[in-house]
Write a protein that holds these residues in place. Structure first.
Motif, PDB file in Angstrom:
ATOM      1  N   ARG A  93      -1.818 -15.612   7.170  1.00 46.81           N
ATOM      2  CA  ARG A  93      -0.654 -14.894   6.646  1.00 46.81           C
ATOM      3  C   ARG A  93      -0.985 -13.450   6.285  1.00 46.81           C
ATOM      4  O   ARG A  93      -2.063 -13.153   5.760  1.00 46.81           O
ATOM      5  CB  ARG A  93      -0.084 -15.603   5.418  1.00 46.81           C
ATOM      6  CG  ARG A  93       0.405 -17.032   5.669  1.00 46.81           C
ATOM      7  CD  ARG A  93       1.453 -17.107   6.781  1.00 46.81           C
ATOM      8  NE  ARG A  93       2.118 -18.402   6.809  1.00 46.81           N
ATOM      9  CZ  ARG A  93       1.778 -19.439   7.560  1.00 46.81           C
ATOM     10  NH1 ARG A  93       0.732 -19.329   8.375  1.00 46.81           N
ATOM     11  NH2 ARG A  93       2.459 -20.567   7.514  1.00 46.81           N
ATOM     12  N   LYS A  94      -0.018 -12.568   6.541  1.00 46.94           N
ATOM     13  CA  LYS A  94      -0.160 -11.149   6.205  1.00 46.94           C
ATOM     14  C   LYS A  94       0.626 -10.865   4.922  1.00 46.94           C
ATOM     15  O   LYS A  94       1.823 -11.118   4.855  1.00 46.94           O
ATOM     16  CB  LYS A  94       0.360 -10.267   7.340  1.00 46.94           C
ATOM     17  CG  LYS A  94      -0.495 -10.290   8.587  1.00 46.94           C
ATOM     18  CD  LYS A  94       0.086  -9.383   9.668  1.00 46.94           C
ATOM     19  CE  LYS A  94       0.078  -7.926   9.230  1.00 46.94           C
ATOM     20  NZ  LYS A  94       0.574  -7.032  10.320  1.00 46.94           N
ATOM     21  N   ILE A  95      -0.075 -10.303   3.943  1.00 51.33           N
ATOM     22  CA  ILE A  95       0.512 -10.059   2.635  1.00 51.33           C
ATOM     23  C   ILE A  95       0.563  -8.561   2.360  1.00 51.33           C
ATOM     24  O   ILE A  95      -0.419  -7.844   2.578  1.00 51.33           O
ATOM     25  CB  ILE A  95      -0.321 -10.720   1.518  1.00 51.33           C
ATOM     26  CG1 ILE A  95      -0.603 -12.196   1.838  1.00 51.33           C
ATOM     27  CG2 ILE A  95       0.373 -10.563   0.165  1.00 51.33           C
ATOM     28  CD1 ILE A  95       0.605 -13.080   1.928  1.00 51.33           C
ATOM     29  N   LEU A  96       1.699  -8.094   1.854  1.00 47.93           N
ATOM     30  CA  LEU A  96       1.807  -6.737   1.321  1.00 47.93           C
ATOM     31  C   LEU A  96       1.907  -6.843  -0.187  1.00 47.93           C
ATOM     32  O   LEU A  96       2.808  -7.505  -0.719  1.00 47.93           O
ATOM     33  CB  LEU A  96       3.045  -6.027   1.872  1.00 47.93           C
ATOM     34  CG  LEU A  96       3.401  -4.681   1.202  1.00 47.93           C
ATOM     35  CD1 LEU A  96       2.308  -3.645   1.434  1.00 47.93           C
ATOM     36  CD2 LEU A  96       4.750  -4.172   1.700  1.00 47.93           C
ATOM     37  N   ASN A 112      -5.807 -11.261   4.970  1.00 50.23           N
ATOM     38  CA  ASN A 112      -5.057 -10.148   5.566  1.00 50.23           C
ATOM     39  C   ASN A 112      -4.089  -9.580   4.527  1.00 50.23           C
ATOM     40  O   ASN A 112      -2.964 -10.035   4.385  1.00 50.23           O
ATOM     41  CB  ASN A 112      -4.289 -10.629   6.794  1.00 50.23           C
ATOM     42  CG  ASN A 112      -5.214 -11.125   7.877  1.00 50.23           C
ATOM     43  OD1 ASN A 112      -6.094 -10.399   8.346  1.00 50.23           O
ATOM     44  ND2 ASN A 112      -5.047 -12.383   8.271  1.00 50.23           N
ATOM     45  N   ILE A 113      -4.571  -8.595   3.784  1.00 48.83           N
ATOM     46  CA  ILE A 113      -3.826  -8.076   2.640  1.00 48.83           C
ATOM     47  C   ILE A 113      -3.753  -6.553   2.723  1.00 48.83           C
ATOM     48  O   ILE A 113      -4.772  -5.879   2.877  1.00 48.83           O
ATOM     49  CB  ILE A 113      -4.487  -8.466   1.311  1.00 48.83           C
ATOM     50  CG1 ILE A 113      -4.766  -9.969   1.251  1.00 48.83           C
ATOM     51  CG2 ILE A 113      -3.623  -8.029   0.131  1.00 48.83           C
ATOM     52  CD1 ILE A 113      -5.653 -10.389   0.072  1.00 48.83           C
ATOM     53  N   THR A 114      -2.548  -6.038   2.622  1.00 43.32           N
ATOM     54  CA  THR A 114      -2.347  -4.594   2.475  1.00 43.32           C
ATOM     55  C   THR A 114      -2.027  -4.315   1.020  1.00 43.32           C
ATOM     56  O   THR A 114      -1.127  -4.932   0.441  1.00 43.32           O
ATOM     57  CB  THR A 114      -1.192  -4.095   3.358  1.00 43.32           C
ATOM     58  OG1 THR A 114      -1.528  -4.302   4.737  1.00 43.32           O
ATOM     59  CG2 THR A 114      -0.931  -2.612   3.141  1.00 43.32           C
ATOM     60  N   ILE A 115      -2.785  -3.399   0.396  1.00 45.78           N
ATOM     61  CA  ILE A 115      -2.537  -3.026  -0.995  1.00 45.78           C
ATOM     62  C   ILE A 115      -2.103  -1.567  -1.054  1.00 45.78           C
ATOM     63  O   ILE A 115      -2.634  -0.716  -0.330  1.00 45.78           O
ATOM     64  CB  ILE A 115      -3.766  -3.266  -1.886  1.00 45.78           C
ATOM     65  CG1 ILE A 115      -5.006  -2.519  -1.364  1.00 45.78           C
ATOM     66  CG2 ILE A 115      -4.044  -4.754  -2.014  1.00 45.78           C
ATOM     67  CD1 ILE A 115      -6.214  -2.620  -2.306  1.00 45.78           C
ATOM     68  N   VAL A 116      -1.116  -1.300  -1.906  1.00 40.92           N
ATOM     69  CA  VAL A 116      -0.583   0.055  -2.035  1.00 40.92           C
ATOM     70  C   VAL A 116      -0.560   0.436  -3.503  1.00 40.92           C
ATOM     71  O   VAL A 116       0.059  -0.252  -4.326  1.00 40.92           O
ATOM     72  CB  VAL A 116       0.846   0.161  -1.467  1.00 40.92           C
ATOM     73  CG1 VAL A 116       1.326   1.616  -1.507  1.00 40.92           C
ATOM     74  CG2 VAL A 116       0.923  -0.381  -0.050  1.00 40.92           C
ATOM     75  N   LYS A 158      -7.677   3.358  -7.698  1.00 37.40           N
ATOM     76  CA  LYS A 158      -7.552   1.915  -7.896  1.00 37.40           C
ATOM     77  C   LYS A 158      -7.743   1.147  -6.591  1.00 37.40           C
ATOM     78  O   LYS A 158      -8.413   0.107  -6.577  1.00 37.40           O
ATOM     79  CB  LYS A 158      -6.197   1.580  -8.518  1.00 37.40           C
ATOM     80  CG  LYS A 158      -6.098   1.935  -9.984  1.00 37.40           C
ATOM     81  CD  LYS A 158      -4.772   1.485 -10.589  1.00 37.40           C
ATOM     82  CE  LYS A 158      -4.720   1.849 -12.062  1.00 37.40           C
ATOM     83  NZ  LYS A 158      -3.436   1.463 -12.696  1.00 37.40           N
ATOM     84  N   VAL A 159      -7.178   1.638  -5.503  1.00 33.20           N
ATOM     85  CA  VAL A 159      -7.302   0.869  -4.264  1.00 33.20           C
ATOM     86  C   VAL A 159      -8.727   0.907  -3.725  1.00 33.20           C
ATOM     87  O   VAL A 159      -9.202  -0.079  -3.142  1.00 33.20           O
ATOM     88  CB  VAL A 159      -6.293   1.337  -3.177  1.00 33.20           C
ATOM     89  CG1 VAL A 159      -4.868   1.072  -3.602  1.00 33.20           C
ATOM     90  CG2 VAL A 159      -6.492   2.782  -2.798  1.00 33.20           C
ATOM     91  N   ILE A 201      -3.957   1.444   0.921  1.00 32.13           N
ATOM     92  CA  ILE A 201      -3.122   2.640   1.032  1.00 32.13           C
ATOM     93  C   ILE A 201      -3.084   3.326  -0.325  1.00 32.13           C
ATOM     94  O   ILE A 201      -2.445   2.849  -1.266  1.00 32.13           O
ATOM     95  CB  ILE A 201      -1.701   2.275   1.514  1.00 32.13           C
ATOM     96  CG1 ILE A 201      -1.754   1.580   2.875  1.00 32.13           C
ATOM     97  CG2 ILE A 201      -0.827   3.524   1.584  1.00 32.13           C
ATOM     98  CD1 ILE A 201      -0.403   1.132   3.401  1.00 32.13           C
ATOM     99  N   ASP A 202      -3.780   4.437  -0.418  1.00 33.00           N
ATOM    100  CA  ASP A 202      -3.940   5.162  -1.674  1.00 33.00           C
ATOM    101  C   ASP A 202      -2.831   6.211  -1.798  1.00 33.00           C
ATOM    102  O   ASP A 202      -3.052   7.403  -1.589  1.00 33.00           O
ATOM    103  CB  ASP A 202      -5.320   5.821  -1.709  1.00 33.00           C
ATOM    104  CG  ASP A 202      -5.662   6.402  -3.072  1.00 33.00           C
ATOM    105  OD1 ASP A 202      -4.813   6.310  -3.991  1.00 33.00           O
ATOM    106  OD2 ASP A 202      -6.764   6.955  -3.220  1.00 33.00           O
TER     107      ASP A 202
END
Length: 228
Positions: free
Chosen positions: A20-23, A45-49, A74-75, A94-95
């Protein structure tokens, strides 16, 4: 690493989680604990903003912070922390501080889940809109400041929230945008404490709220699928 988890949920379910892809938007007091839980339960699979930097005032409640990384992104600190826990993880960091103007420059992929742990109402609304437009499941965190009792937290939908000024404002914005109020949220029924103009916060409520967000996604993936 996941031997104990597999004994609880099985290999097939772990493979589902890994696929799974998580935002995750926001990795502060709430989102940091969400990210901690996601990584330690097999999500890769994690995108962090988050465009914020670590401040000394974050030390009392934000899990990625310590006295040696004050002033750091933080990122970037999150990326360092979680790749040291699971070297196979695929975190896209994603900073940036999202705004209505730059939103689609950075949020433009097809995720399986969106976890909203930010405190910007405009971005909360944009995430809800994006989730609806792309048929993505979403859960949002509401106010955790000025509250002390984590047992007052619950998962419900936006239309059923109370005692939360942030929720009240978001409901109005969602209605005005002609979007559905039946949005999963984590919120606290606790009446906010009067702490003057400072949004006082201790670790208890944001930490548990963050765990609730991660657990909601985790359990949703484990639910039997209706193939009828």
């Amino acid at each position: 690493m996941f031997e104990r988890l597999i004994s609880l949920i099985g290999t097939d379910n772990l493979e589902k989680i890994e696929s799974r892809k998580i935002l995750l938007v926001g990795i502060g007091g709430v989102g940091g604990f969400t990210l901690e839980a996601l990584v330690r339960t097999g999500f890769v699979n994690i995108t962090i903003v988050d465009g914020d930097t670590i401040d000394e005032s974050n030390l009392n409640r934000q899990i990625i912070t310590n006295i040696n990384n004050i002033g750091h992104s933080k990122v970037v600190e999150a990326l360092n922390r979680y790749t040291s826990i699971n070297s196979s993880i695929n975190i896209k960091a994603i900073d940036v501080m999202l705004t209505k103007d730059n939103f689609y420059e950075y949020i433009n992929e097809n995720y399986d889940y969106i976890i909203d742990a930010c405190d910007d109402l405009t971005i909360k609304l944009e995430l809800i809109r994006y989730a609806k437009e792309h048929n993505i499941k979403i859960i949002s965190a509401l106010g955790t400041g000025k509250k002390l009792n984590p047992t007052c937290l619950e998962i419900t939908t936006l239309d059923k929230t109370e005692n939360d000024p942030l929720a009240r404002k978001l409901r109005s914005m969602v209605r005005h945008a002609n979007l559905d109020l039946n949005i999963p949220v984590v919120f606290s029924k606790e009446t906010s404490m009067d702490t003057d103009n400072v949004i006082g916060s201790a670790i208890f409520v944001p930490a548990v709220a963050g765990l609730y967000l991660a657990n909601y996604v985790f359990l949703d993936i484990l639910k039997p699928q209706d193939n009828s």
